[in-house]
Design an enzyme around this catalytic site. Sequence first.
Site, PDB file in Angstrom:
ATOM      1  CB  THR A 105      -0.767   0.034   1.354  1.00  0.00           C
ATOM      2  OG1 THR A 105      -1.693  -1.257   1.112  1.00  0.00           O
ATOM      3  CG2 THR A 105      -1.594   1.299   1.616  1.00  0.00           C
ATOM      4  CG  ASP A 131      -5.781  -1.211   6.799  1.00  0.00           C
ATOM      5  OD1 ASP A 131      -5.696  -1.913   5.711  1.00  0.00           O
ATOM      6  OD2 ASP A 131      -5.082  -0.392   7.229  1.00  0.00           O
TER       7      ASP A 131
END
Length: 399
Positions: A265, A296
């Site tokens: 990410t 998340d």
Amino acid sequence: MCFLRIIQFECKDTDKKLLFNLWSSLKYTNFNATIQSIDLMKKSIFLFSFLVIVLNCKETGEHQAVESDSDSGHIIDSSNEKAEFSIVIHGGAGTILKKNMTPEKEAAYKAILEKSIRTGYDILKNGGTSLDAVTKTINVMEDSPLFNAGKGAVFTNAETNELDASIMDGKTLNAGASAGTTNVRNPIDLARAIMDNSPHVMMAGNGAEKFAEEQGLQLVDPSYFYTDNRFNSLKRAKERETIELDHDDKSAFYDPTIKDYKFGTVGCAALDKNGNLAAGTSTGGMTNKRWGRIGDAPIIGAGTYANNATCAVSSTGWGEYFIRGMVAYDISALMEYKGLSLQEASKEVIQNKLTKLGGTGGIVAVDNNGNVAMEFNTAGMYRATMNDKGELTIGIYKK
Ligand code: ASP
């Protein structure tokens, strides 16, 4: 004299002068007592004064800028001074080991980390907003196939790419997030558009794509996201599932390019010259994800959080644990309600809370004074930071 030598290096000029005057006056004082007792008294007073000054000097030192590498991560703390602006980025955390890297690959990662952070740095230096710095910095990483965001996103079990992103404005506490999109080239732009131009915080799937189209964002054919590396990762993850027959969650993260489990990410946190904080995160999620799984990264409070009262945070790691631990908000809450520093709060949440939960990953964060934290409990995290003096720090491995 040896004492005076030490002081010369460690004390302020005023302290040195004070000590010198004290010594001189004692030397020429004429007391009405025996020579021995005068000497003893002189020595005691000098020793006492010396201790007072040394303790004072030590305390002064602690307020100076500190740059240290802890086992867990890299903290840059210039607690005493408020920076004009500040920026920090990550490109994913995981088992990133030097022995599995080639010098070429390492250089490529460093080059793109530097290009990304300089993009945001230039915006901040020229008086731009932290929101713009975060968006444009993330765009550079989204456009690079090296990271699991935008081009280079990982594949789902169904061999598609489903992307998540979020952004938050620390001044207004406005936020935007998109989940599971398949044709928006830069998901962080969509998150920003949701925040700026809609009454909502989060949009998903087809609806989010429709909104992106209405907003005139760049749409691409889903094949744009394809990279051999990520497709091979999916094949390996599936093979491992079949061979091991144990559905070990970790197999979902297997990445042959790093020859180990890793995430990828991207995220950014920034403080601008107006004292406004912002954070953003963008990801392809996890390799081999199914059933519309969302991690998340698009969850405000877990993957991204910003509040001018405290800090701005972007997370990377095993999303399920970051959601359960509300990692990004938890760091801010420890600062707000318990008065912890950014450094203390980040360490507590990553090394203690997240680790006890069984989660792995890390965060980058900046507080409202421009102090930066890059904390992780994995073997490495792609990361970089630049301060208002233009000093650049890039890291990959744990020291
Ligand atoms: N946190 C992301 C997720 O779980 C993965 C990552 O950080 O690379 O979707």
